[in-house]
Design an enzyme around this catalytic site. Structure first.
Site, PDB file in Angstrom:
ATOM      1  N   GLY A  13       3.600  -9.517  11.768  1.00  0.00           N
ATOM      2  CA  GLY A  13       2.465  -9.247  10.890  1.00  0.00           C
ATOM      3  C   GLY A  13       2.687  -9.750   9.476  1.00  0.00           C
ATOM      4  O   GLY A  13       3.453 -10.692   9.245  1.00  0.00           O
ATOM      5  N   THR A 134       7.585   0.593   6.552  1.00  0.00           N
ATOM      6  CA  THR A 134       7.653   1.772   5.684  1.00  0.00           C
ATOM      7  C   THR A 134       7.548   3.002   6.569  1.00  0.00           C
ATOM      8  O   THR A 134       6.600   3.129   7.334  1.00  0.00           O
ATOM      9  CB  THR A 134       6.489   1.762   4.689  1.00  0.00           C
ATOM     10  OG1 THR A 134       6.518   0.527   4.014  1.00  0.00           O
ATOM     11  CG2 THR A 134       6.605   2.900   3.701  1.00  0.00           C
ATOM     12  N   PHE A 171       9.572  -4.772  -0.200  1.00  0.00           N
ATOM     13  CA  PHE A 171       8.727  -4.472  -1.362  1.00  0.00           C
ATOM     14  C   PHE A 171       7.746  -5.596  -1.682  1.00  0.00           C
ATOM     15  O   PHE A 171       7.117  -5.599  -2.732  1.00  0.00           O
ATOM     16  CB  PHE A 171       9.598  -4.183  -2.592  1.00  0.00           C
ATOM     17  CG  PHE A 171      10.434  -2.942  -2.456  1.00  0.00           C
ATOM     18  CD1 PHE A 171       9.876  -1.691  -2.697  1.00  0.00           C
ATOM     19  CD2 PHE A 171      11.756  -3.009  -2.065  1.00  0.00           C
ATOM     20  CE1 PHE A 171      10.639  -0.531  -2.563  1.00  0.00           C
ATOM     21  CE2 PHE A 171      12.529  -1.856  -1.924  1.00  0.00           C
ATOM     22  CZ  PHE A 171      11.969  -0.614  -2.172  1.00  0.00           C
ATOM     23  N   GLU A 174       1.296  -8.639  -1.036  1.00  0.00           N
ATOM     24  CA  GLU A 174       0.556  -9.738  -0.431  1.00  0.00           C
ATOM     25  C   GLU A 174       0.000 -10.653  -1.520  1.00  0.00           C
ATOM     26  O   GLU A 174      -0.327 -10.213  -2.615  1.00  0.00           O
ATOM     27  CB  GLU A 174      -0.562  -9.179   0.448  1.00  0.00           C
ATOM     28  CG  GLU A 174       0.017  -8.578   1.712  1.00  0.00           C
ATOM     29  CD  GLU A 174      -1.039  -7.914   2.576  1.00  0.00           C
ATOM     30  OE1 GLU A 174      -2.187  -8.376   2.592  1.00  0.00           O
ATOM     31  OE2 GLU A 174      -0.684  -6.929   3.245  1.00  0.00           O
ATOM     32  N   CYS A 281      -0.868  -0.396   2.343  1.00  0.00           N
ATOM     33  CA  CYS A 281       0.240   0.527   2.069  1.00  0.00           C
ATOM     34  C   CYS A 281      -0.069   1.736   1.203  1.00  0.00           C
ATOM     35  O   CYS A 281       0.319   2.852   1.541  1.00  0.00           O
ATOM     36  CB  CYS A 281       1.390  -0.248   1.442  1.00  0.00           C
ATOM     37  SG  CYS A 281       2.227  -1.270   2.650  1.00  0.00           S
ATOM     38  N   PHE A 282      -0.732   1.517   0.049  1.00  0.00           N
ATOM     39  CA  PHE A 282      -0.809   2.597  -0.936  1.00  0.00           C
ATOM     40  C   PHE A 282      -1.402   3.890  -0.361  1.00  0.00           C
ATOM     41  O   PHE A 282      -0.812   4.964  -0.468  1.00  0.00           O
ATOM     42  CB  PHE A 282      -1.609   2.154  -2.169  1.00  0.00           C
ATOM     43  CG  PHE A 282      -0.857   1.212  -3.083  1.00  0.00           C
ATOM     44  CD1 PHE A 282       0.455   0.860  -2.821  1.00  0.00           C
ATOM     45  CD2 PHE A 282      -1.472   0.669  -4.207  1.00  0.00           C
ATOM     46  CE1 PHE A 282       1.154  -0.006  -3.654  1.00  0.00           C
ATOM     47  CE2 PHE A 282      -0.790  -0.200  -5.047  1.00  0.00           C
ATOM     48  CZ  PHE A 282       0.519  -0.535  -4.770  1.00  0.00           C
TER      49      PHE A 282
HETATM   50  C1  UDX Z   1       3.506  -3.050   8.807  1.00  0.00           C
HETATM   51  C2  UDX Z   1       3.287  -1.658   8.235  1.00  0.00           C
HETATM   52  O1  UDX Z   1       1.915  -1.460   8.070  1.00  0.00           O
HETATM   53  C3  UDX Z   1       4.000  -1.438   6.938  1.00  0.00           C
HETATM   54  O2  UDX Z   1       3.978  -0.091   6.592  1.00  0.00           O
HETATM   55  C4  UDX Z   1       5.392  -1.784   7.078  1.00  0.00           C
HETATM   56  O3  UDX Z   1       6.022  -1.734   5.823  1.00  0.00           O
HETATM   57  C5  UDX Z   1       5.587  -3.126   7.746  1.00  0.00           C
HETATM   58  O4  UDX Z   1       4.837  -3.259   8.933  1.00  0.00           O
HETATM   59  P1  UDX Z   1       2.234  -5.299   8.416  1.00  0.00           P
HETATM   60  O5  UDX Z   1       3.245  -6.339   8.747  1.00  0.00           O
HETATM   61  O6  UDX Z   1       1.265  -5.576   7.327  1.00  0.00           O
HETATM   62  O7  UDX Z   1       2.913  -3.970   7.936  1.00  0.00           O
HETATM   63  O8  UDX Z   1       1.506  -4.838   9.760  1.00  0.00           O
HETATM   64  P2  UDX Z   1       0.716  -5.733  10.777  1.00  0.00           P
HETATM   65  O9  UDX Z   1       0.221  -6.971  10.116  1.00  0.00           O
HETATM   66  O10 UDX Z   1      -0.240  -4.815  11.469  1.00  0.00           O
HETATM   67  O11 UDX Z   1       1.840  -6.215  11.812  1.00  0.00           O
HETATM   68  C6  UDX Z   1       2.480  -5.420  12.744  1.00  0.00           C
HETATM   69  C7  UDX Z   1       2.653  -6.226  14.032  1.00  0.00           C
HETATM   70  O12 UDX Z   1       3.475  -5.495  14.952  1.00  0.00           O
HETATM   71  C8  UDX Z   1       1.353  -6.541  14.771  1.00  0.00           C
HETATM   72  O13 UDX Z   1       1.204  -7.927  14.928  1.00  0.00           O
HETATM   73  C9  UDX Z   1       1.524  -5.834  16.132  1.00  0.00           C
HETATM   74  O14 UDX Z   1       0.930  -6.535  17.211  1.00  0.00           O
HETATM   75  C10 UDX Z   1       3.037  -5.772  16.258  1.00  0.00           C
HETATM   76  N1  UDX Z   1       3.516  -4.741  17.188  1.00  0.00           N
HETATM   77  C11 UDX Z   1       3.109  -3.464  17.077  1.00  0.00           C
HETATM   78  C12 UDX Z   1       4.439  -5.103  18.191  1.00  0.00           C
HETATM   79  O15 UDX Z   1       4.791  -6.261  18.326  1.00  0.00           O
HETATM   80  N2  UDX Z   1       4.918  -4.136  19.017  1.00  0.00           N
HETATM   81  C13 UDX Z   1       4.516  -2.832  18.952  1.00  0.00           C
HETATM   82  O16 UDX Z   1       4.966  -1.992  19.727  1.00  0.00           O
HETATM   83  C14 UDX Z   1       3.572  -2.491  17.942  1.00  0.00           C
HETATM   84  C1  UDX Z   2       1.978  -3.094  -2.468  1.00  0.00           C
HETATM   85  C2  UDX Z   2       3.261  -3.051  -3.314  1.00  0.00           C
HETATM   86  O1  UDX Z   2       3.042  -3.732  -4.558  1.00  0.00           O
HETATM   87  C3  UDX Z   2       4.424  -3.686  -2.553  1.00  0.00           C
HETATM   88  O2  UDX Z   2       5.623  -3.541  -3.290  1.00  0.00           O
HETATM   89  C4  UDX Z   2       4.566  -3.005  -1.201  1.00  0.00           C
HETATM   90  O3  UDX Z   2       5.590  -3.622  -0.435  1.00  0.00           O
HETATM   91  C5  UDX Z   2       3.260  -3.051  -0.433  1.00  0.00           C
HETATM   92  O4  UDX Z   2       2.203  -2.479  -1.211  1.00  0.00           O
HETATM   93  P1  UDX Z   2       0.162  -4.950  -1.936  1.00  0.00           P
HETATM   94  O5  UDX Z   2      -0.650  -3.803  -1.405  1.00  0.00           O
HETATM   95  O6  UDX Z   2       0.313  -6.150  -1.082  1.00  0.00           O
HETATM   96  O7  UDX Z   2       1.633  -4.455  -2.304  1.00  0.00           O
HETATM   97  O8  UDX Z   2      -0.498  -5.458  -3.313  1.00  0.00           O
HETATM   98  P2  UDX Z   2      -0.467  -4.948  -4.841  1.00  0.00           P
HETATM   99  O9  UDX Z   2      -0.314  -6.140  -5.686  1.00  0.00           O
HETATM  100  O10 UDX Z   2       0.491  -3.863  -5.047  1.00  0.00           O
HETATM  101  O11 UDX Z   2      -1.953  -4.427  -5.056  1.00  0.00           O
HETATM  102  C6  UDX Z   2      -2.439  -3.243  -4.419  1.00  0.00           C
HETATM  103  C7  UDX Z   2      -3.828  -2.927  -4.914  1.00  0.00           C
HETATM  104  O12 UDX Z   2      -3.807  -2.517  -6.279  1.00  0.00           O
HETATM  105  C8  UDX Z   2      -4.791  -4.124  -4.865  1.00  0.00           C
HETATM  106  O13 UDX Z   2      -6.050  -3.678  -4.399  1.00  0.00           O
HETATM  107  C9  UDX Z   2      -4.864  -4.579  -6.307  1.00  0.00           C
HETATM  108  O14 UDX Z   2      -6.051  -5.256  -6.617  1.00  0.00           O
HETATM  109  C10 UDX Z   2      -4.750  -3.259  -7.032  1.00  0.00           C
HETATM  110  N1  UDX Z   2      -4.270  -3.388  -8.427  1.00  0.00           N
HETATM  111  C11 UDX Z   2      -3.020  -3.870  -8.677  1.00  0.00           C
HETATM  112  C12 UDX Z   2      -5.090  -2.993  -9.482  1.00  0.00           C
HETATM  113  O15 UDX Z   2      -6.233  -2.545  -9.272  1.00  0.00           O
HETATM  114  N2  UDX Z   2      -4.606  -3.105 -10.767  1.00  0.00           N
HETATM  115  C13 UDX Z   2      -3.374  -3.573 -11.046  1.00  0.00           C
HETATM  116  O16 UDX Z   2      -3.011  -3.628 -12.243  1.00  0.00           O
HETATM  117  C14 UDX Z   2      -2.552  -3.980  -9.967  1.00  0.00           C
END
Ligand code: UDX
Ligand code: UDX
Length: 471
Positions: A13, A134, A171, A174, A281-282
């Site tokens: 993912g 996480t 950490f 995106e 995440c948040f």
């Molecule tokens: C996920 C979590 O949301 C986040 O909290 C964590 O920090 C990292 O993993 P993300 O990579 O954004 O983040 O998730 P996602 O894009 O949904 O990818 C997870 C992948 O795992 C999917 O492609 C899903 O098909 C796969 N998966 C899930 C497996 O391969 N095996 C499983 O049993 C379950």
């Molecule tokens: C977050 C954390 O930053 C990262 O460390 C963790 O691993 C995953 O979660 P992400 O959700 O990908 O990362 O993006 P981030 O840049 O943190 O933004 C989160 C949301 O906050 C977005 O909707 C962004 O637009 C918003 N944001 C961010 C604000 O509204 N104001 C700001 O000053 C910064």
């Protein structure tokens, strides 16, 4: 001492894909196999047309082009790759539970558990398991007990089977994932098996300074990830609460952010007011934190963190109401252009995007939404807002996706900027104004537009956190 040659990552993912791509790039001596149960996702990772990769991240295509099928492989062969691996990263999703105990708050760990069971069944030799996802505090303990139970029924051929579990939260944010992975602020490794920690540290040391690699006990590492996200979200809710106060008092939130951010104790990052935070995440991590606090009887602490989420919903609803109010109190039958559907710029991800709630608020008032986003596709929008049927009840409203800014503003009464895409910063507003119905409005929820350029084009303008008197 054991040597790491082959790595398997379960979950291709937003976290697993880019993280493994960067490790493959920085460690050409390692073979990295990213596996996923989702066949379509793997097919997209293997597509010759790199624009079809399942996720968009600046810099990712170049690395995939260089490393794919060299030392980076994507497949659905979960069992085989578990068997071959010296080290296994778990990067599967951990969404908020929708049913049962803790529904709406606790993390759903069913995929983590199923990974642990698969590892228990197929791993061979000493295998190091690294939690990347996480996770709630003490999940490593659960993984370890599943693995240890499997050792008891171990067949003689697998007699040297042995597991170590480490926590190594990711950490990356995106949109900047590749840069975050190449130049992280820190790498956090939690665990008590010194040999396993050293082996993981050696991988990162290929490109990261040793003094940025932090070692803690496993619970601190798991909790630190939740708390880092909670602190970041809290800053956004704080500045968004201040944005409302600025609009009432005549202060300017950009100026306030700048003034407080220059205090080195506060720091200048994460102080941009906006439509509320989104992303996968948040919200999930704060809900999880609330659940943990309540589990341990810390009601006041749970309440404190819940208020961070409450302000986030409130900001989205406040902005929706305010826009309706400025459009003479009704948007039924009107056209509103939505600029940006992704939860932030430089990503095609829409998970928990503030655009979803704001668009739903508008649709419930019966308006037509003209949506433009350079990276989010129509299918993704439909999965959040429902299908855009042709003949819907006019009271419910409808949406359409457009592929150019110009097409998305024809006869629109208002434009609402929800994502801070670079291209929205350089719009020729006089041309846009000619295409809109008057009186026309631009609502800038990200503070990326220049007020003078818009108002001189005969368009009314509203910015978050800046009072009408000023804007
Ligand atoms: C996920 C979590 O949301 C986040 O909290 C964590 O920090 C990292 O993993 P993300 O990579 O954004 O983040 O998730 P996602 O894009 O949904 O990818 C997870 C992948 O795992 C999917 O492609 C899903 O098909 C796969 N998966 C899930 C497996 O391969 N095996 C499983 O049993 C379950
Ligand atoms: C977050 C954390 O930053 C990262 O460390 C963790 O691993 C995953 O979660 P992400 O959700 O990908 O990362 O993006 P981030 O840049 O943190 O933004 C989160 C949301 O906050 C977005 O909707 C962004 O637009 C918003 N944001 C961010 C604000 O509204 N104001 C700001 O000053 C910064």
């Amino acid at each position: 001492m054991k040597k790491i040659r082959k790595i398997c990552c379960i979950g291709a993912g937003y976290v697993g894909g880019p993280t493994m791509a960067v490790i493959a790039d920085k460690c050409p001596h390692l073979e990295i196999n990213v596996v996923d149960i989702n066949k379509n996702r793997i097919k997209a990772w293997n597509d010759n047309d790199l624009s079809k990769l399942p996720i968009f991240e600046p810099g990712l295509e170049e690395i995939i082009k260089k490393r794919r099928n060299q030392n980076l492989f994507f497949s659905t062969q979960v069992e085989d790759q578990i068997k071959n691996a010296d080290m296994i990263f778990i990067s599967v999703n951990t969404p908020t539970k929708t049913h049962g105990i803790g529904a709406g708050f606790a993390s759903d760990l069913r995929w983590i558990e199923s990974c642990a069971r698969q590892i228990a069944k197929y791993a061979e030799g000493h295998t190091i398991i690294v939690e990347k996802s996480t996770l709630p505090v003490r999940t490593a303990e659960k993984i370890k007990s599943i693995l240890d139970l499997s050792l008891k029924g171990n067949k003689p051929k697998n007699a040297n089977l042995q597991f170590s579990v480490l926590s190594n939260p990711e950490f990356l944010a995106e949109g900047t994932a590749i840069d975050d992975l190449i130049n992280p602020d820190r790498i956090l490794i939690g665990g008590d098996d010194m040999e396993a920690i050293k082996l993981l540290e050696d991988i990162y040391s290929n490109w990261i300074d040793k003094n940025k690699i932090l070692k803690t006990n496993i619970w601190s590492s798991e909790l630190s990830k939740l708390i880092a996200n909670a602190f970041l979200a809290q800053r956004i809710s704080s500045i968004n609460s201040v944005s409302a106060l600025c609009e009432k008092t005549g202060a300017n939130v950009i100026e306030v952010s700048r003034a407080i951010g220059m205090d080195s104790r506060i720091g200048n990052k994460f102080l941009n007011a906006g439509p509320g935070f989104g992303g996968s995440c948040f919200k999930k991590d704060i809900l999880n934190l609330i659940y943990i606090c309540e589990f341990y009887g810390l009601k006041e602490v749970a309440k404190y963190w819940k208020s961070v989420l409450d302000i986030n919903y409130w900001q989205q609803n406040r902005i929706s109401s305010l826009i309706i109010d400025k459009l003479f109190g009704t948007i039924s039958g009107k056209k509103i252009s939505i600029f940006g559907f992704a939860f932030k710029s430089n990503t095609n991800d829409t998970r928990e995007s503030p655009a979803i709630n704001i668009c739903k608020n508008f649709l419930n008032e019966g308006c037509e939404l003209l949506i433009y986003d350079p990276k989010v596709n129509e299918k993704e929008i439909a999965s959040e807002l429902g299908k855009n049927e042709k003949n819907v009840d006019p009271n419910i409203g409808n949406w359409h996706k457009f592929y150019t800014i110009e097409d998305s503003v024809k006869n629109a009464d208002a434009i609402v900027i929800l994502t801070e895409w670079e291209e929205f910063k350089n719009i020729k507003w006089d041309l846009i104004s000619e295409l809109m119905r008057k009186p026309a409005w631009v609502f800038d929820t990200r503070n990326i537009c220049k007020k003078e350029e818009i108002t001189k084009s005969d368009i009314n303008f509203w910015q978050v956190g800046i009072s009408d008197k000023e804007s």
